[in-house]
Design an enzyme around this catalytic site. Structure first.
Site, short mmCIF file in Angstrom:
data_model
loop_
_atom_site.label_atom_id
_atom_site.label_comp_id
_atom_site.label_asym_id
_atom_site.label_seq_id
_atom_site.Cartn_x
_atom_site.Cartn_y
_atom_site.Cartn_z
N ARG A 3 -0.10 4.38 -0.42
CA ARG A 3 -0.84 5.63 -0.25
C ARG A 3 -0.27 6.50 0.89
NH1 ARG A 3 -6.78 3.15 0.02
NH2 ARG A 3 -5.54 1.55 1.06
N ASP B 251 0.86 -1.18 0.00
CA ASP B 251 0.00 0.00 0.00
C ASP B 251 0.90 1.23 0.00
OD1 ASP B 251 -1.84 2.02 0.44
OD2 ASP B 251 -3.05 0.82 1.81
#
Ligand SMILES: [Zn+2]
Length: 210
Positions: free
Chosen positions: A141, A139
Protein backbone atom coordinates in the site's frame (compact mmCIF):
# COMPACT_ATOMS: atom_id res chain seq x y z
CA UNK A 1 -10.09 19.84 -12.77
CA UNK A 2 -11.29 22.55 -10.41
CA UNK A 3 -10.68 22.12 -6.72
CA UNK A 4 -7.48 20.17 -7.28
CA UNK A 5 -4.87 19.53 -4.66
CA UNK A 6 -1.38 18.46 -5.46
CA UNK A 7 0.22 16.36 -2.77
CA UNK A 8 3.48 14.56 -2.49
CA UNK A 9 5.09 12.82 -5.48
CA UNK A 10 2.47 13.87 -7.97
CA UNK A 11 -0.66 12.58 -6.23
CA UNK A 12 -3.51 14.92 -7.08
CA UNK A 13 -7.17 14.75 -6.02
CA UNK A 14 -10.30 16.65 -6.99
CA UNK A 15 -13.67 16.44 -5.30
CA UNK A 16 -16.42 15.72 -7.82
CA UNK A 17 -19.43 15.10 -5.56
CA UNK A 18 -20.71 15.67 -2.04
CA UNK A 19 -24.01 14.55 -0.48
CA UNK A 20 -25.62 13.65 2.82
CA UNK A 21 -25.27 9.97 3.79
CA UNK A 22 -27.40 8.79 6.70
CA UNK A 23 -26.12 5.41 7.96
CA UNK A 24 -26.94 3.09 10.83
CA UNK A 25 -23.86 4.53 12.55
CA UNK A 26 -24.95 8.15 12.16
CA UNK A 27 -25.04 10.84 9.52
CA UNK A 28 -22.03 11.70 7.34
CA UNK A 29 -21.26 13.77 4.29
CA UNK A 30 -20.10 11.43 1.54
CA UNK A 31 -17.52 12.96 -0.78
CA UNK A 32 -16.34 11.45 -4.06
CA UNK A 33 -12.81 12.22 -5.20
CA UNK A 34 -11.01 11.56 -8.46
CA UNK A 35 -7.33 10.97 -7.97
CA UNK A 36 -4.48 11.13 -10.41
CA UNK A 37 -1.24 9.51 -9.28
CA UNK A 38 2.18 9.28 -10.88
CA UNK A 39 1.20 6.05 -12.66
CA UNK A 40 -2.47 5.40 -11.84
CA UNK A 41 -5.92 6.88 -11.50
CA UNK A 42 -8.10 6.19 -8.51
CA UNK A 43 -11.64 6.89 -7.32
CA UNK A 44 -11.89 7.44 -3.58
CA UNK A 45 -14.80 7.89 -1.20
CA UNK A 46 -14.50 9.89 2.00
CA UNK A 47 -17.08 9.99 4.79
CA UNK A 48 -16.92 13.22 6.76
CA UNK A 49 -18.44 14.00 10.14
CA UNK A 50 -18.61 17.61 11.31
CA UNK A 51 -16.43 20.46 10.13
CA UNK A 52 -13.02 18.80 9.88
CA UNK A 53 -11.42 21.89 8.38
CA UNK A 54 -12.46 24.27 11.16
CA UNK A 55 -9.12 24.00 12.95
CA UNK A 56 -10.81 24.03 16.36
CA UNK A 57 -10.48 20.27 16.92
CA UNK A 58 -8.07 17.61 15.73
CA UNK A 59 -10.24 15.23 13.67
CA UNK A 60 -10.40 11.47 14.19
CA UNK A 61 -9.17 9.79 11.00
CA UNK A 62 -9.45 6.26 9.70
CA UNK A 63 -7.71 5.36 6.43
CA UNK A 64 -9.54 2.14 5.70
CA UNK A 65 -8.26 -0.17 2.99
CA UNK A 66 -10.99 -1.86 0.97
CA UNK A 67 -11.69 -5.54 1.66
CA UNK A 68 -14.58 -6.96 -0.40
CA UNK A 69 -14.57 -10.35 1.32
CA UNK A 70 -14.48 -8.96 4.85
CA UNK A 71 -16.86 -6.03 4.39
CA UNK A 72 -19.46 -7.34 1.93
CA UNK A 73 -19.42 -11.11 2.52
CA UNK A 74 -18.63 -11.07 6.24
CA UNK A 75 -15.47 -13.17 5.85
CA UNK A 76 -13.90 -14.27 9.10
CA UNK A 77 -10.42 -14.61 7.54
CA UNK A 78 -9.64 -11.04 8.58
CA UNK A 79 -10.94 -8.27 10.82
CA UNK A 80 -11.61 -5.65 8.09
CA UNK A 81 -15.43 -5.70 8.31
CA UNK A 82 -15.58 -5.22 12.09
CA UNK A 83 -12.78 -2.62 11.89
CA UNK A 84 -14.76 -0.59 9.34
CA UNK A 85 -17.88 -0.73 11.52
CA UNK A 86 -15.96 0.21 14.66
CA UNK A 87 -14.29 3.11 12.85
CA UNK A 88 -17.59 4.44 11.48
CA UNK A 89 -19.28 4.26 14.88
CA UNK A 90 -16.36 5.98 16.62
CA UNK A 91 -16.19 8.73 13.99
CA UNK A 92 -19.98 9.16 14.17
CA UNK A 93 -19.69 9.59 17.94
CA UNK A 94 -16.95 12.19 17.59
CA UNK A 95 -17.77 15.79 16.73
CA UNK A 96 -15.27 15.85 13.95
CA UNK A 97 -13.74 13.06 11.91
CA UNK A 98 -13.35 11.38 8.57
CA UNK A 99 -12.94 7.97 7.00
CA UNK A 100 -10.96 7.70 3.79
CA UNK A 101 -12.08 4.53 2.02
CA UNK A 102 -8.90 3.59 0.24
CA UNK A 103 -9.41 1.17 -2.66
CA UNK A 104 -6.18 -0.75 -2.04
CA UNK A 105 -7.71 -4.22 -1.83
CA UNK A 106 -5.55 -6.99 -0.35
CA UNK A 107 -2.92 -4.61 1.06
CA UNK A 108 -2.50 -3.18 -2.40
CA UNK A 109 -2.19 -6.37 -4.48
CA UNK A 110 -5.77 -6.33 -5.82
CA UNK A 111 -8.78 -8.57 -5.32
CA UNK A 112 -7.89 -11.54 -7.51
CA UNK A 113 -4.31 -11.67 -6.27
CA UNK A 114 -5.72 -11.63 -2.74
CA UNK A 115 -7.89 -14.63 -3.58
CA UNK A 116 -4.81 -16.40 -5.01
CA UNK A 117 -3.04 -15.62 -1.74
CA UNK A 118 -5.99 -17.16 0.14
CA UNK A 119 -5.47 -20.31 -1.90
CA UNK A 120 -1.83 -20.45 -0.80
CA UNK A 121 -2.89 -19.78 2.78
CA UNK A 122 -5.27 -22.75 2.58
CA UNK A 123 -2.15 -24.81 1.82
CA UNK A 124 -0.38 -23.53 4.92
CA UNK A 125 1.29 -20.21 4.03
CA UNK A 126 0.70 -17.23 6.29
CA UNK A 127 -0.44 -13.92 4.77
CA UNK A 128 3.09 -12.57 4.34
CA UNK A 129 4.49 -15.82 2.89
CA UNK A 130 1.57 -16.04 0.46
CA UNK A 131 2.15 -12.49 -0.82
CA UNK A 132 5.85 -13.21 -1.23
CA UNK A 133 5.16 -16.42 -3.14
CA UNK A 134 3.05 -14.39 -5.59
CA UNK A 135 5.92 -11.95 -6.10
CA UNK A 136 4.53 -9.15 -3.93
CA UNK A 137 5.80 -7.48 -0.79
CA UNK A 138 4.03 -8.08 2.51
CA UNK A 139 2.27 -4.75 2.19
CA UNK A 140 2.16 -2.90 -1.14
CA UNK A 141 0.00 0.00 0.00
CA UNK A 142 0.89 3.63 -0.59
CA UNK A 143 -0.75 6.60 1.03
CA UNK A 144 -0.18 9.36 -1.54
CA UNK A 145 -3.91 9.73 -2.32
CA UNK A 146 -4.82 9.72 1.37
CA UNK A 147 -2.28 12.47 2.07
CA UNK A 148 -3.62 14.47 -0.89
CA UNK A 149 -7.15 14.20 0.55
CA UNK A 150 -5.97 15.38 3.98
CA UNK A 151 -4.30 18.34 2.26
CA UNK A 152 -7.55 19.00 0.37
CA UNK A 153 -9.29 19.42 3.74
CA UNK A 154 -6.43 21.60 4.97
CA UNK A 155 -5.42 19.11 7.67
CA UNK A 156 -1.93 18.84 9.04
CA UNK A 157 -2.78 17.10 12.32
CA UNK A 158 -5.01 14.07 12.98
CA UNK A 159 -5.92 11.50 15.61
CA UNK A 160 -5.45 8.21 13.77
CA UNK A 161 -7.66 5.16 14.28
CA UNK A 162 -5.19 2.39 13.44
CA UNK A 163 -3.01 -0.41 14.76
CA UNK A 164 -0.50 0.02 11.96
CA UNK A 165 2.73 1.91 12.72
CA UNK A 166 3.52 2.05 8.97
CA UNK A 167 0.46 4.28 8.44
CA UNK A 168 1.60 6.67 11.17
CA UNK A 169 5.04 6.79 9.58
CA UNK A 170 3.60 7.36 6.09
CA UNK A 171 1.55 10.34 7.32
CA UNK A 172 4.28 11.87 9.46
CA UNK A 173 6.86 11.58 6.68
CA UNK A 174 4.56 13.81 4.61
CA UNK A 175 4.16 16.38 7.35
CA UNK A 176 0.82 15.22 8.77
CA UNK A 177 1.21 15.10 12.54
CA UNK A 178 -0.41 12.12 14.29
CA UNK A 179 -1.04 13.60 17.73
CA UNK A 180 -2.79 10.46 18.99
CA UNK A 181 -3.16 6.84 17.90
CA UNK A 182 -6.56 5.41 18.74
CA UNK A 183 -6.57 1.58 18.67
CA UNK A 184 -8.96 -0.09 16.21
CA UNK A 185 -9.40 -3.55 17.66
CA UNK A 186 -12.87 -5.05 17.33
CA UNK A 187 -13.58 -8.62 18.37
CA UNK A 188 -12.73 -10.39 15.08
CA UNK A 189 -13.68 -13.95 15.97
CA UNK A 190 -11.43 -16.97 16.30
CA UNK A 191 -10.91 -17.63 12.57
CA UNK A 192 -8.95 -14.37 12.21
CA UNK A 193 -6.52 -15.37 14.97
CA UNK A 194 -3.65 -16.53 12.74
CA UNK A 195 -4.20 -13.54 10.41
CA UNK A 196 -3.86 -11.15 13.35
CA UNK A 197 -0.89 -13.07 14.76
CA UNK A 198 0.99 -12.64 11.46
CA UNK A 199 0.03 -8.95 11.36
CA UNK A 200 1.48 -8.54 14.83
CA UNK A 201 4.61 -10.69 14.48
CA UNK A 202 5.63 -9.94 10.89
CA UNK A 203 4.17 -6.51 10.18
CA UNK A 204 4.55 -4.93 13.62
CA UNK A 205 0.86 -4.12 14.07
CA UNK A 206 -0.13 -3.13 17.59
CA UNK A 207 -2.69 -5.84 18.32
CA UNK A 208 -3.36 -7.06 21.85
CA UNK A 209 -4.65 -10.47 22.88
CA UNK A 210 -3.25 -12.60 20.02
ZN1 LIG B 1 -9.89 -8.07 5.04
Amino acid sequence: MPDCVQAVAGYKVAKVAEAVLPTRFGEFQVCGFRGQGPDCEQELVVLVRGNVASGTQVPLLRIHSQCLTGEVFGSLRCDCGPQLELALSQIAESDCGLLIYDPQEGRGIGLLNKLMAYELQDDGADTVEANNQLGFGADEREYGFAVAILRYFGLNEVRLLSNNPAKIEALESEGIRVSERVPCTPDAGHKAHSYLKTKKEKLGHLVDGV
